[in-house]
Structure formats: structure tokens, C-alpha cells
Design a protein around this motif. Structure first.
Motif, PDB file in Angstrom:
ATOM      1  N   TYR A   1     132.483 -45.844  20.464  1.00 27.15           N
ATOM      2  CA  TYR A   1     131.065 -46.059  20.764  1.00 27.15           C
ATOM      3  C   TYR A   1     130.490 -44.883  21.551  1.00 27.15           C
ATOM      4  CZ  TYR A   1     130.435 -50.864  19.082  1.00 27.15           C
ATOM      5  OH  TYR A   1     130.285 -51.976  18.292  1.00 27.15           O
ATOM      6  N   ILE A   2     131.279 -44.354  22.480  1.00 26.26           N
ATOM      7  CA  ILE A   2     130.815 -43.198  23.256  1.00 26.26           C
ATOM      8  C   ILE A   2     130.629 -42.000  22.330  1.00 26.26           C
ATOM      9  CG2 ILE A   2     131.468 -41.508  25.026  1.00 26.26           C
ATOM     10  CD1 ILE A   2     132.777 -43.775  26.564  1.00 26.26           C
ATOM     11  N   ALA A   3     131.603 -41.765  21.451  1.00 30.89           N
ATOM     12  CA  ALA A   3     131.503 -40.660  20.505  1.00 30.89           C
ATOM     13  C   ALA A   3     130.310 -40.844  19.566  1.00 30.89           C
ATOM     14  CB  ALA A   3     132.797 -40.552  19.698  1.00 30.89           C
ATOM     15  N   SER A   4     130.071 -42.073  19.135  1.00 21.93           N
ATOM     16  CA  SER A   4     128.946 -42.360  18.245  1.00 21.93           C
ATOM     17  C   SER A   4     127.615 -42.147  18.949  1.00 21.93           C
ATOM     18  CB  SER A   4     129.028 -43.805  17.731  1.00 21.93           C
ATOM     19  OG  SER A   4     130.197 -44.002  16.958  1.00 21.93           O
ATOM     20  N   ALA A   5     127.557 -42.510  20.236  1.00 20.81           N
ATOM     21  CA  ALA A   5     126.332 -42.326  21.012  1.00 20.81           C
ATOM     22  C   ALA A   5     125.992 -40.844  21.140  1.00 20.81           C
ATOM     23  CB  ALA A   5     126.483 -42.955  22.393  1.00 20.81           C
ATOM     24  N   VAL A   6     127.009 -40.028  21.383  1.00 18.53           N
ATOM     25  CA  VAL A   6     126.801 -38.578  21.479  1.00 18.53           C
ATOM     26  C   VAL A   6     126.356 -38.022  20.123  1.00 18.53           C
ATOM     27  CG1 VAL A   6     127.913 -36.349  21.881  1.00 18.53           C
ATOM     28  CG2 VAL A   6     128.425 -38.287  23.377  1.00 18.53           C
ATOM     29  N   LYS A   7     126.999 -38.465  19.078  1.00 21.26           N
ATOM     30  CA  LYS A   7     126.656 -38.007  17.726  1.00 21.26           C
ATOM     31  C   LYS A   7     125.209 -38.338  17.394  1.00 21.26           C
ATOM     32  CE  LYS A   7     128.096 -38.476  12.890  1.00 21.26           C
ATOM     33  NZ  LYS A   7     129.064 -39.125  11.961  1.00 21.26           N
TER      34      LYS A   7
ATOM     35  N   TYR B   1     144.868 -43.689  15.253  1.00 22.76           N
ATOM     36  CA  TYR B   1     143.526 -44.191  15.508  1.00 22.76           C
ATOM     37  C   TYR B   1     142.774 -43.219  16.418  1.00 22.76           C
ATOM     38  CZ  TYR B   1     145.591 -48.507  13.733  1.00 22.76           C
ATOM     39  OH  TYR B   1     146.225 -49.436  12.957  1.00 22.76           O
ATOM     40  N   ASN B   2     142.443 -42.072  15.878  1.00 26.16           N
ATOM     41  CA  ASN B   2     141.697 -41.095  16.666  1.00 26.16           C
ATOM     42  C   ASN B   2     140.204 -41.320  16.486  1.00 26.16           C
ATOM     43  OD1 ASN B   2     141.140 -38.726  18.247  1.00 26.16           O
ATOM     44  ND2 ASN B   2     140.698 -37.667  16.336  1.00 26.16           N
ATOM     45  N   ASN B   3     139.493 -41.497  17.587  1.00 24.83           N
ATOM     46  CA  ASN B   3     138.062 -41.800  17.540  1.00 24.83           C
ATOM     47  C   ASN B   3     137.183 -40.653  18.021  1.00 24.83           C
ATOM     48  OD1 ASN B   3     139.485 -44.656  18.808  1.00 24.83           O
ATOM     49  ND2 ASN B   3     138.471 -44.749  16.823  1.00 24.83           N
ATOM     50  N   ILE B   4     137.816 -39.589  18.498  1.00 28.33           N
ATOM     51  CA  ILE B   4     137.056 -38.467  19.049  1.00 28.33           C
ATOM     52  C   ILE B   4     137.497 -37.188  18.346  1.00 28.33           C
ATOM     53  CG2 ILE B   4     136.441 -37.209  21.149  1.00 28.33           C
ATOM     54  CD1 ILE B   4     137.302 -39.661  22.763  1.00 28.33           C
ATOM     55  N   ASN B   5     136.577 -36.530  17.681  1.00 31.06           N
ATOM     56  CA  ASN B   5     136.892 -35.303  16.953  1.00 31.06           C
ATOM     57  C   ASN B   5     136.302 -34.107  17.698  1.00 31.06           C
ATOM     58  OD1 ASN B   5     137.576 -33.361  15.121  1.00 31.06           O
ATOM     59  ND2 ASN B   5     136.254 -34.099  13.485  1.00 31.06           N
TER      60      ASN B   5
ATOM     61  N   ALA C   1     126.292 -55.630  23.692  1.00 29.74           N
ATOM     62  CA  ALA C   1     124.870 -55.447  23.380  1.00 29.74           C
ATOM     63  C   ALA C   1     124.689 -54.399  22.281  1.00 29.74           C
ATOM     64  CB  ALA C   1     124.106 -55.030  24.640  1.00 29.74           C
ATOM     65  N   MET C   2     125.477 -53.332  22.355  1.00 30.65           N
ATOM     66  CA  MET C   2     125.419 -52.296  21.326  1.00 30.65           C
ATOM     67  C   MET C   2     125.856 -52.842  19.968  1.00 30.65           C
ATOM     68  SD  MET C   2     126.835 -48.925  23.382  1.00 30.65           S
ATOM     69  CE  MET C   2     126.736 -47.859  21.931  1.00 30.65           C
TER      70      MET C   2
ATOM     71  N   VAL D   1     132.677 -36.941  27.526  1.00 34.14           N
ATOM     72  CA  VAL D   1     133.858 -37.805  27.704  1.00 34.14           C
ATOM     73  C   VAL D   1     134.561 -37.505  29.026  1.00 34.14           C
ATOM     74  CG1 VAL D   1     136.108 -38.468  26.780  1.00 34.14           C
ATOM     75  CG2 VAL D   1     134.188 -38.092  25.223  1.00 34.14           C
ATOM     76  N   VAL D   2     134.752 -36.217  29.333  1.00 33.59           N
ATOM     77  CA  VAL D   2     135.383 -35.843  30.609  1.00 33.59           C
ATOM     78  C   VAL D   2     134.548 -36.353  31.782  1.00 33.59           C
ATOM     79  CG1 VAL D   2     136.064 -33.932  32.113  1.00 33.59           C
ATOM     80  CG2 VAL D   2     136.540 -33.809  29.660  1.00 33.59           C
TER      81      VAL D   2
END
Length: 209
Positions: A32-38, A167-171, A88-89, A59-60
Motif C-alpha cells: 500500500y505504501i509503494a502504491s501510494a508513492v506510485k 513476495y516482493n512488494n517494493i521495486n 479505509a484504503m 520507505v526509509v
């Protein structure tokens, strides 16, 4: 138990479980964090170094912020707050797509129920552990993306051994491949080392019981 001991135990357990479905609720957290940034930087070219750097910094920064909050009185509220925000998201996403991902909903509901139960039962020690699980799960997700994913790409044998990468979620590192003639694994190692310094420092200097 001191906070750095708890951080170490949680990180080791998460490291061994990260490539399994057991940690799926925390994979969703990272995703979700990665998607929000994207979404926030959708105007940038997909797979660009700049976009990868932004994701890396976000992320850091999130891990560091969570470490600081976990060491304050607000730390006990963090699991409930995170669960509420991400549920909520999910609701917003479900309304937008007019479809509910049942498995994702269940994965988000489980930690939410655990957090609420711990809070209502006033189990402060349990809440501290659960808060750190959220915090260091994001750190493990980052470690996986920066170091283990490019390491697994070196050959097929490593790819099979390093199940943590399933299961890598951050590229992040893919856009750095051969940048300035430097291999992806070297960039990943450098970014891992740079991110680890503040995270380890805060883990070692915290004294929250």
C-alpha cells in the motif's frame, strides 16, 4: 526486555517468515505504501531512477518515523491507527473497483482485531511487540527489495534458495541496473547500508521497556 533486543528478535523472525503467506498482512502494508508513492508520482516515468529514489526515501523515512513513534507514548496506538488507515484504503479501493478482494480484507482484518483486543485488554507489552512488528516488517520489506531481490537475480540457484523474494512488494533496484556501469547488486548493497545506519542507531538507542 530492552527495545533493541525486541527489535532483533522480531527482525530475525520476520526475515525467516517474509517469503511465506504468514506475513501477508505486512506485505499488504508495504504494498500500500509503494502504491501510494506510485500514485502520488504517477507523472514521473515508470521505472525511472528518480521515482525509485523517491520510493526509497519514503520507505526509509516511514521506518524511522515509526521507530520514533514506537518509543513515545503514542506507540501503543500505532497498530490500531495503521489498521484503520489501511482498512479505509481498502474500502476506497473496493468502491472504486466495485469489487472487494476478500483475501486482502481478511489479511487486514486479522491484525486489526489483534490490535483492538490488545488495546481493550490493556496488554501494553503485547502492544509494544505488535507495534515493533509493524515497524520492522517494513524494514524487512525494504531489505528484501534492496538486497535479496538483486542477489536472487545472480543465478537460478540463489533464486530458489532465497524464498524471501517470493513476495516482493517494493521495486527499487531494477532502475539502477548498470547505472554508471555499476551492477544492480552493488547499488542494492549500497542503498541497504545507507538505510541501515539510522534504523540500527534508533533501535540501539531506544530504551523503551
Amino acid at each position: 526486555m530492552r527495545s533493541e533486543e525486541r527489535a532483533g528478535i522480531i527482525s530475525i523472525i520476520l526475515l525467516f517468515l517474509w517469503g511465506t503467506l504468514i506475513t501477508e498482512p505486512f506485505h499488504i502494508f508495504a504494498r500500500y505504501i509503494a502504491s501510494a508513492v506510485k500514485y502520488a508520482f504517477m507523472w514521473l516515468e515508470e521505472g525511472s531512477v528518480i521515482k525509485s529514489l523517491i520510493l526509497y526515501v519514503v520507505v526509509v523515512s516511514a521506518v524511522i518515523l515509526m521507530q520514533l513513534i514506537s518509543q513515545s507514548k503514542l506507540g501503543t496506538f500505532m497498530p490500531c491507527a495503521i489498521s484503520t488507515v489501511f482498512i479505509a484504503m481498502l474500502v476506497v479501493k473496493s468502491i472504486h473497483k466495485q469489487h472487494v478482494d476478500v483475501s486482502e480484507a481478511i489479511c487486514l482484518a486479522i491484525p486489526a482485531v489483534v490490535a483492538i483486543a490488545l488495546y481493550l485488554l490493556k496488554l501494553d507489552k503485547g502492544l509494544k511487540w505488535f507495534t515493533d512488528v509493524y515497524t520492522y516488517s517494513l524494514a524487512i520489506a525494504l531489505l528484501n527489495a534492496l538486497f535479496f531481490v538483486p542477489l536472487a537475480k545472480l543465478n537460478g540457484t540463489l533464486d530458489k534458495i532465497l524464498y524471501i523474494t517470493n513476495y516482493n512488494n517494493i521495486n527499487i533496484t531494477e532502475s539502477f541496473k548498470d547505472l554508471a556501469g555499476i551492477p544492480e547488486i552493488v547499488w542494492g548493497f549500497f542503498l541497504t547500508a545507507f538505510a541501515s545506519l539510522p534504523v540500527i542507531y534508533l533501535a540501539m538507542t531506544g530504551r523503551r521497556k
